[in-house]
Design a protein around this motif. Structure first.
Motif, mmCIF file in Angstrom:
data_model
loop_
_atom_site.group_PDB
_atom_site.id
_atom_site.type_symbol
_atom_site.label_atom_id
_atom_site.label_comp_id
_atom_site.label_asym_id
_atom_site.label_seq_id
_atom_site.Cartn_x
_atom_site.Cartn_y
_atom_site.Cartn_z
ATOM 1 N N ALA A 1 -9.134 2.833 -7.728
ATOM 2 C CA ALA A 1 -7.994 2.479 -8.331
ATOM 3 C C ALA A 1 -7.715 1.178 -7.367
ATOM 4 N N LEU A 2 -7.948 -0.072 -7.723
ATOM 5 C CA LEU A 2 -8.668 -1.304 -7.251
ATOM 6 C C LEU A 2 -7.543 -2.305 -7.798
ATOM 7 N N ARG A 3 -7.490 -3.625 -6.348
ATOM 8 C CA ARG A 3 -6.597 -4.880 -7.213
ATOM 9 C C ARG A 3 -6.927 -6.025 -6.984
ATOM 10 N N GLY A 4 -6.220 -7.048 -6.790
ATOM 11 C CA GLY A 4 -6.619 -7.950 -6.521
ATOM 12 C C GLY A 4 -6.206 -8.167 -5.162
ATOM 13 N N PRO A 5 -6.048 -9.122 -4.214
ATOM 14 C CA PRO A 5 -5.984 -9.254 -2.808
ATOM 15 C C PRO A 5 -4.234 -9.622 -2.960
ATOM 16 N N GLU A 6 -3.953 -10.430 -4.114
ATOM 17 C CA GLU A 6 -2.621 -11.208 -4.059
ATOM 18 C C GLU A 6 -2.003 -10.206 -3.982
ATOM 19 N N THR A 7 -0.180 -10.871 -3.224
ATOM 20 C CA THR A 7 0.976 -9.759 -3.376
ATOM 21 C C THR A 7 1.154 -9.486 -4.276
ATOM 22 N N ARG A 8 1.102 -10.293 -5.800
ATOM 23 C CA ARG A 8 1.374 -9.999 -7.067
ATOM 24 C C ARG A 8 0.446 -8.444 -7.416
ATOM 25 N N CYS A 9 -0.201 -8.547 -6.842
ATOM 26 C CA CYS A 9 -1.123 -7.208 -7.326
ATOM 27 C C CYS A 9 -0.559 -6.127 -6.932
#
Length: 180
Positions: free
Chosen positions: A48-56
């Protein structure tokens, strides 16, 4: 850290972050949280990966994913327009930005640059059978433009809603978009 050597075809589930005040207001986002975090069905994944922003991070948490932040999955940088509504941008500047993939907001990133960044990331994805990437509509549009070998100007012709899931299958140089 996950190895980047390709073995067999992967399934990449790209998930758009949940709604924020900016998405509801048609504004260029800052780093705001999701409005009303809602639990959702988690995809079955190995990585699992995500963008670094809070919303992600918020969306990944709602999905029960312990997602690693990846800089390449960050949102399109709106530069000086960050936090502004579209109605607060000079109409001619906004029209140029929407019409020309090489045009960027002052101090920001162009659509062409986002597509290049995502294309580079797709060339070296983590080795895993099932990958989830919680990210932004702009990143998902860029991935689809790349997978379909579509021209950069088609970027705005792809609508990605908050919470949308798009599936790519394959690997470097051979991604296929799956619509279920």
């Amino acid at each position: 850290m996950v190895s980047t050597r390709s073995r067999s075809p992967s399934t990449l589930v790209m998930i758009a972050h949940q709604p924020t005040a900016a998405t509801r207001a048609a504004a260029f986002p800052a780093d705001e949280p999701v409005e009303r975090p809602a639990p959702a069905d988690p995809p079955r994944v190995d990585v699992a990966l995500r963008g670094p922003e809070t919303r992600c991070a918020d969306t990944a948490r709602c999905l029960g994913l312990d997602a690693e932040p990846v800089p390449a999955l960050r949102d399109l940088d709106a530069g000086a327009w960050r936090g502004l509504g579209m109605d607060q941008i000079a109409p001619d500047a906004l029209a140029r930005w929407l019409a020309d993939p090489a045009e960027a907001a002052p101090g920001g990133e162009s659509v062409a640059e986002v597509i290049a960044r995502v294309t580079t990331w797709l060339a070296e994805p983590p080795v895993a059978r099932r990958i989830a990437a919680v990210t932004h509509p702009a990143v998902i549009r860029a991935a689809l433009v790349h997978a379909l070998s579509a021209p950069d100007r088609s970027f705005w012709r792809i609508d990605v809603a908050p919470g949308a899931r798009i599936v790519l299958r394959g690997g470097p140089g051979r991604w296929t978009a799956l619509f279920r």
